[in-house]
Design a protein around this motif. Structure first.
Motif, PDB file in Angstrom:
ATOM      1  N   GLU A 174       8.082  17.050  98.091  1.00  0.00           N
ATOM      2  CA  GLU A 174       9.526  16.928  98.344  1.00  0.00           C
ATOM      3  C   GLU A 174       9.895  15.837  99.362  1.00  0.00           C
ATOM      4  O   GLU A 174      10.493  16.138 100.404  1.00  0.00           O
ATOM      5  CB  GLU A 174      10.091  18.283  98.788  1.00  0.00           C
ATOM      6  CG  GLU A 174      10.019  19.288  97.666  1.00  0.00           C
ATOM      7  CD  GLU A 174      10.913  20.499  97.893  1.00  0.00           C
ATOM      8  OE1 GLU A 174      11.989  20.345  98.485  1.00  0.00           O
ATOM      9  OE2 GLU A 174      10.533  21.585  97.445  1.00  0.00           O
ATOM     10  N   PRO A 175       9.560  14.594  99.066  1.00  0.00           N
ATOM     11  CA  PRO A 175       9.835  13.526 100.034  1.00  0.00           C
ATOM     12  C   PRO A 175      11.322  13.264 100.251  1.00  0.00           C
ATOM     13  O   PRO A 175      11.716  12.779 101.311  1.00  0.00           O
ATOM     14  CB  PRO A 175       9.167  12.295  99.405  1.00  0.00           C
ATOM     15  CG  PRO A 175       9.115  12.594  97.947  1.00  0.00           C
ATOM     16  CD  PRO A 175       8.905  14.073  97.855  1.00  0.00           C
ATOM     17  N   ALA A 176      12.162  13.589  99.278  1.00  0.00           N
ATOM     18  CA  ALA A 176      13.588  13.246  99.382  1.00  0.00           C
ATOM     19  C   ALA A 176      14.397  14.251 100.202  1.00  0.00           C
ATOM     20  O   ALA A 176      15.536  13.981 100.568  1.00  0.00           O
ATOM     21  CB  ALA A 176      14.198  13.119  97.988  1.00  0.00           C
ATOM     22  N   ALA A 177      13.813  15.404 100.513  1.00  0.00           N
ATOM     23  CA  ALA A 177      14.561  16.462 101.205  1.00  0.00           C
ATOM     24  C   ALA A 177      15.085  15.968 102.553  1.00  0.00           C
ATOM     25  O   ALA A 177      14.349  15.395 103.347  1.00  0.00           O
ATOM     26  CB  ALA A 177      13.667  17.683 101.410  1.00  0.00           C
ATOM     27  N   GLY A 178      16.379  16.168 102.783  1.00  0.00           N
ATOM     28  CA  GLY A 178      16.982  15.841 104.067  1.00  0.00           C
ATOM     29  C   GLY A 178      17.213  14.358 104.322  1.00  0.00           C
ATOM     30  O   GLY A 178      17.521  13.959 105.434  1.00  0.00           O
ATOM     31  N   MET A 179      17.046  13.532 103.297  1.00  0.00           N
ATOM     32  CA  MET A 179      17.221  12.092 103.478  1.00  0.00           C
ATOM     33  C   MET A 179      18.618  11.626 103.096  1.00  0.00           C
ATOM     34  O   MET A 179      19.265  12.225 102.246  1.00  0.00           O
ATOM     35  CB  MET A 179      16.208  11.321 102.622  1.00  0.00           C
ATOM     36  CG  MET A 179      14.804  11.347 103.153  1.00  0.00           C
ATOM     37  SD  MET A 179      13.803  10.097 102.326  1.00  0.00           S
ATOM     38  CE  MET A 179      12.294  10.217 103.276  1.00  0.00           C
ATOM     39  N   THR A 180      19.036  10.525 103.714  1.00  0.00           N
ATOM     40  CA  THR A 180      20.300   9.888 103.324  1.00  0.00           C
ATOM     41  C   THR A 180      20.074   9.163 101.989  1.00  0.00           C
ATOM     42  O   THR A 180      18.925   8.872 101.633  1.00  0.00           O
ATOM     43  CB  THR A 180      20.720   8.839 104.371  1.00  0.00           C
ATOM     44  OG1 THR A 180      19.749   7.775 104.354  1.00  0.00           O
ATOM     45  CG2 THR A 180      20.805   9.426 105.766  1.00  0.00           C
ATOM     46  N   PRO A 181      21.154   8.850 101.240  1.00  0.00           N
ATOM     47  CA  PRO A 181      20.980   8.129  99.970  1.00  0.00           C
ATOM     48  C   PRO A 181      20.183   6.825 100.130  1.00  0.00           C
ATOM     49  O   PRO A 181      19.317   6.522  99.312  1.00  0.00           O
ATOM     50  CB  PRO A 181      22.415   7.860  99.517  1.00  0.00           C
ATOM     51  CG  PRO A 181      23.200   8.994 100.106  1.00  0.00           C
ATOM     52  CD  PRO A 181      22.561   9.268 101.435  1.00  0.00           C
ATOM     53  N   ALA A 182      20.437   6.072 101.207  1.00  0.00           N
ATOM     54  CA  ALA A 182      19.716   4.805 101.417  1.00  0.00           C
ATOM     55  C   ALA A 182      18.227   5.061 101.669  1.00  0.00           C
ATOM     56  O   ALA A 182      17.366   4.335 101.163  1.00  0.00           O
ATOM     57  CB  ALA A 182      20.328   4.043 102.592  1.00  0.00           C
ATOM     58  N   GLU A 183      17.945   6.123 102.438  1.00  0.00           N
ATOM     59  CA  GLU A 183      16.541   6.468 102.716  1.00  0.00           C
ATOM     60  C   GLU A 183      15.824   6.891 101.437  1.00  0.00           C
ATOM     61  O   GLU A 183      14.665   6.558 101.222  1.00  0.00           O
ATOM     62  CB  GLU A 183      16.463   7.590 103.763  1.00  0.00           C
ATOM     63  CG  GLU A 183      16.789   7.134 105.174  1.00  0.00           C
ATOM     64  CD  GLU A 183      16.849   8.276 106.185  1.00  0.00           C
ATOM     65  OE1 GLU A 183      16.711   7.982 107.377  1.00  0.00           O
ATOM     66  OE2 GLU A 183      17.038   9.444 105.786  1.00  0.00           O
ATOM     67  N   ARG A 184      16.552   7.627 100.587  1.00  0.00           N
ATOM     68  CA  ARG A 184      15.934   8.075  99.331  1.00  0.00           C
ATOM     69  C   ARG A 184      15.586   6.886  98.440  1.00  0.00           C
ATOM     70  O   ARG A 184      14.551   6.868  97.782  1.00  0.00           O
ATOM     71  CB  ARG A 184      16.873   9.010  98.577  1.00  0.00           C
ATOM     72  CG  ARG A 184      16.999  10.346  99.259  1.00  0.00           C
ATOM     73  CD  ARG A 184      18.405  10.833  99.133  1.00  0.00           C
ATOM     74  NE  ARG A 184      18.660  11.383  97.835  1.00  0.00           N
ATOM     75  CZ  ARG A 184      18.798  12.679  97.609  1.00  0.00           C
ATOM     76  NH1 ARG A 184      18.714  13.511  98.606  1.00  0.00           N
ATOM     77  NH2 ARG A 184      19.046  13.118  96.420  1.00  0.00           N
TER      78      ARG A 184
END
Length: 247
Positions: A174-184
């Motif tokens: 789950e690398p995308a959890a809690g990330m901003t759209p740009a971070e994702r």
């Protein structure tokens, strides 16, 4: 054509009579990017636990590498030395150390008791740290304590620390959890790039993130493979819609 790096066949494991993994078969090539999706309790974490030696299956085979050696019976540390790296959901970085120091500690070096004691900075090591910082978008943060990084940057640092160990297989939870759209978006690029030279398995709930990875998807349900193929193929499968999308 990528050659098979990891193959699980007929793997089952029960906890107190509950079959967490049920006659699961799975294979991934090198290099390859693969996403694994499935509802809660589908067996995604147990699947990774089996590959990394944390959980021993009751039956089945887990074969690794060019010679098809069995990972069963190997310790977690021996499996890590074989080139299997795992990133958990919550980032675990050394908060008081700088980003550069975190990456330096993770570099693939001899790991004997004296090697760690007499660690010498090498030109190649320094270059490798710069390369990984570039790849993970942390070049400007190399001198910052890891504790000051945003949640997304800590995730990237941990991915960088795994890449520093030069694994042949990277398991990312789950690398995308809690990330901003740009971070994702940056995380997507990072994983796609990493998978050019190794196998990368991404376990993820976020379907939009999985779609952007643009890779083969394996759907787990009740401990076995329900469907496999492109994101469009699996999300149009009536069984997947029923268990996963709840329609």
């Amino acid at each position: 054509m990528s050659k098979t790096l990891l193959e699980l066949s007929g793997v089952s494991v029960s906890f107190d009579g509950f079959k967490a993994i049920n006659s699961l078969s799975f294979q991934i090539g090198e290099p390859e990017l693969r996403a694994i999706i499935g509802p809660n309790g589908a067996g995604k974490t147990t699947f990774m636990d089996i590959i990394t030696g944390k959980t021993k299956p009751d039956e089945g085979h887990v074969l690794w590498g060019d010679k098809g050696i069995s990972l069963l019976g190997m310790s977690e540390s021996a499996i890590a030395r074989e080139g299997i790296g795992r990133k958990f959901q919550k980032p675990t970085v050394f908060e008081a150390q700088t980003v550069r120091e975190n990456l330096a500690m993770a570099l693939k070096n001899p790991r004997g008791p004296f090697d760690v004691l007499f660690y010498k900075k090498t030109k190649r090591g320094a270059e490798r740290i710069e390369e990984i910082a570039e790849q993970t978008g942390l070049t400007d943060s190399l001198t910052r304590p890891a504790g000051e990084l945003s949640h997304g940057q800590k995730q990237w640092l941990e991915i960088g620390m795994l890449l520093a160990q030069e694994p042949r297989l990277l398991l990312v939870d789950e690398p995308a959890a809690g990330m901003t759209p740009a971070e994702r978006e940056k995380t997507t690029e990072m994983l796609v790039e990493a998978a050019r030279t190794r196998a990368v398995v991404v376990v993820e709930h976020d379907m939009e993130f999985v779609r952007r990875l643009n890779c083969k998807v394996t759907v787990l349900n009740e401990g076995s493979v329900l469907a496999e193929g492109s994101i469009d193929h699996v999300t149009s499968n009536p069984q997947v819609i029923e268990v996963y999308l709840g329609r």
